[in-house]
Write a protein that holds these residues in place. Structure first.
Motif, PDB file in Angstrom:
ATOM      1  N   ILE A   1       1.034  -1.135  -0.020  1.00 38.87           N
ATOM      2  CA  ILE A   1       0.023   0.103   0.126  1.00 38.87           C
ATOM      3  C   ILE A   1       0.761   1.214  -0.156  1.00 38.87           C
ATOM      4  CG2 ILE A   1      -1.618   1.191   1.384  1.00 38.87           C
ATOM      5  CD1 ILE A   1      -2.778  -1.321   1.962  1.00 38.87           C
ATOM      6  N   GLY A   2       1.937   1.333   0.733  1.00 37.91           N
ATOM      7  CA  GLY A   2       2.784   2.302   0.754  1.00 37.91           C
ATOM      8  C   GLY A   2       3.412   2.633  -0.575  1.00 37.91           C
ATOM      9  N   GLY A   3       3.869   1.389  -1.449  1.00 34.11           N
ATOM     10  CA  GLY A   3       4.378   1.628  -2.674  1.00 34.11           C
ATOM     11  C   GLY A   3       3.379   2.310  -3.569  1.00 34.11           C
ATOM     12  N   VAL A   4       2.214   1.765  -3.413  1.00 33.58           N
ATOM     13  CA  VAL A   4       0.969   2.273  -4.412  1.00 33.58           C
ATOM     14  C   VAL A   4       0.970   3.679  -4.287  1.00 33.58           C
ATOM     15  CG1 VAL A   4      -1.482   2.099  -4.806  1.00 33.58           C
ATOM     16  CG2 VAL A   4      -0.022   0.139  -4.781  1.00 33.58           C
ATOM     17  N   ALA A   5       0.870   4.162  -2.918  1.00 36.21           N
ATOM     18  CA  ALA A   5       0.552   5.464  -2.424  1.00 36.21           C
ATOM     19  C   ALA A   5       1.749   6.342  -3.105  1.00 36.21           C
ATOM     20  CB  ALA A   5       0.433   5.742  -0.883  1.00 36.21           C
ATOM     21  N   TRP A   6       3.026   5.924  -2.933  1.00 37.51           N
ATOM     22  CA  TRP A   6       4.147   6.654  -3.551  1.00 37.51           C
ATOM     23  C   TRP A   6       4.095   6.813  -4.773  1.00 37.51           C
ATOM     24  CZ3 TRP A   6       9.687   4.433  -3.313  1.00 37.51           C
ATOM     25  CH2 TRP A   6      10.799   5.320  -3.616  1.00 37.51           C
ATOM     26  N   GLY A   7       3.665   5.941  -5.598  1.00 39.28           N
ATOM     27  CA  GLY A   7       3.621   5.824  -7.056  1.00 39.28           C
ATOM     28  C   GLY A   7       2.590   6.707  -7.451  1.00 39.28           C
ATOM     29  N   LEU A   8       1.463   6.737  -6.790  1.00 39.17           N
ATOM     30  CA  LEU A   8       0.466   7.732  -6.965  1.00 39.17           C
ATOM     31  C   LEU A   8       0.601   9.132  -6.651  1.00 39.17           C
ATOM     32  CD1 LEU A   8      -2.754   5.879  -5.845  1.00 39.17           C
ATOM     33  CD2 LEU A   8      -2.205   6.120  -8.210  1.00 39.17           C
TER      34      LEU A   8
ATOM     35  N   ALA B   1      -4.225  13.442  -6.659  1.00 38.92           N
ATOM     36  CA  ALA B   1      -4.923  14.112  -5.475  1.00 38.92           C
ATOM     37  C   ALA B   1      -4.663  13.350  -4.131  1.00 38.92           C
ATOM     38  CB  ALA B   1      -6.254  14.745  -5.437  1.00 38.92           C
ATOM     39  N   GLN B   2      -4.348  13.968  -2.974  1.00 39.01           N
ATOM     40  CA  GLN B   2      -4.353  13.428  -1.746  1.00 39.01           C
ATOM     41  C   GLN B   2      -5.575  12.431  -1.393  1.00 39.01           C
ATOM     42  OE1 GLN B   2      -2.639  15.892   1.013  1.00 39.01           O
ATOM     43  NE2 GLN B   2      -0.392  15.721   0.365  1.00 39.01           N
ATOM     44  N   HIS B   3      -6.654  13.201  -1.319  1.00 40.45           N
ATOM     45  CA  HIS B   3      -7.794  12.344  -1.329  1.00 40.45           C
ATOM     46  C   HIS B   3      -8.106  10.986  -1.702  1.00 40.45           C
ATOM     47  CE1 HIS B   3      -9.737  14.728  -4.310  1.00 40.45           C
ATOM     48  NE2 HIS B   3     -10.530  13.857  -4.489  1.00 40.45           N
ATOM     49  N   VAL B   4      -7.796  11.127  -3.211  1.00 35.91           N
ATOM     50  CA  VAL B   4      -7.886  10.011  -3.777  1.00 35.91           C
ATOM     51  C   VAL B   4      -6.810   8.747  -3.495  1.00 35.91           C
ATOM     52  CG1 VAL B   4      -7.494   9.168  -6.172  1.00 35.91           C
ATOM     53  CG2 VAL B   4      -8.502  11.103  -6.019  1.00 35.91           C
ATOM     54  N   ILE B   5      -5.753   9.241  -2.980  1.00 37.06           N
ATOM     55  CA  ILE B   5      -4.663   8.289  -2.590  1.00 37.06           C
ATOM     56  C   ILE B   5      -5.191   7.692  -1.198  1.00 37.06           C
ATOM     57  CG2 ILE B   5      -2.258   7.888  -1.639  1.00 37.06           C
ATOM     58  CD1 ILE B   5      -1.533  10.422  -3.495  1.00 37.06           C
ATOM     59  N   ALA B   6      -5.678   8.442  -0.241  1.00 38.96           N
ATOM     60  CA  ALA B   6      -6.235   8.124   0.820  1.00 38.96           C
ATOM     61  C   ALA B   6      -7.369   6.909   0.558  1.00 38.96           C
ATOM     62  CB  ALA B   6      -6.783   9.050   1.482  1.00 38.96           C
ATOM     63  N   ILE B   7      -8.337   7.212  -0.375  1.00 41.02           N
ATOM     64  CA  ILE B   7      -9.260   6.300  -0.433  1.00 41.02           C
ATOM     65  C   ILE B   7      -8.836   4.831  -1.091  1.00 41.02           C
ATOM     66  CG2 ILE B   7     -11.410   5.855  -2.018  1.00 41.02           C
ATOM     67  CD1 ILE B   7     -12.033   8.985  -2.103  1.00 41.02           C
ATOM     68  N   VAL B   8      -7.824   4.937  -1.944  1.00 41.19           N
ATOM     69  CA  VAL B   8      -7.394   3.832  -2.327  1.00 41.19           C
ATOM     70  C   VAL B   8      -6.560   3.055  -1.365  1.00 41.19           C
ATOM     71  CG1 VAL B   8      -5.433   3.096  -3.937  1.00 41.19           C
ATOM     72  CG2 VAL B   8      -7.049   4.854  -5.038  1.00 41.19           C
TER      73      VAL B   8
END
Length: 99
Positions: free
Chosen positions: A57-64, A70-77
């Protein structure tokens, strides 16, 4: 000196005359130990599995973040992926430890 004499006059605890209480305590302790080890194994499997998912999940968030999402999209994912991780982790840990 009187305290030492008192200690020598008290009989040690023996339980009941048949000794069955000692056997009952022993078997209960052994059963609890086996259950505890099984639960500990299940928890360890789940924690290792979830640790891998958290790294993913950290890797996906870093990639996004690198893609300027947008940060809210990253949080939802991240929340959705964590929910999937908990559901699949609990299912796999339970199935793995039963065999």
């Amino acid at each position: 000196m009187a305290a030492v004499a008192f200690l020598h006059t008290r009989p040690p605890f023996q339980g009941d005359a048949s000794g069955s209480s000692a056997r009952t305590v022993n078997s209960a302790t052994q059963t609890t130990g086996a259950i505890g080890r099984k639960l500990q194994g299940e928890m360890m499997t789940l924690l290792i599995y979830l640790a891998g998912w958290i790294i993913f999940i950290g890797g996906v968030a870093w990639g996004l973040t690198a893609l300027h999402v947008a940060q809210h999209v990253i949080a939802i994912v991240a929340v959705i992926l964590f929910g999937i991780a908990v559901i699949t982790g609990a299912t796999r840990a339970r199935n793995r430890d039963r065999s």
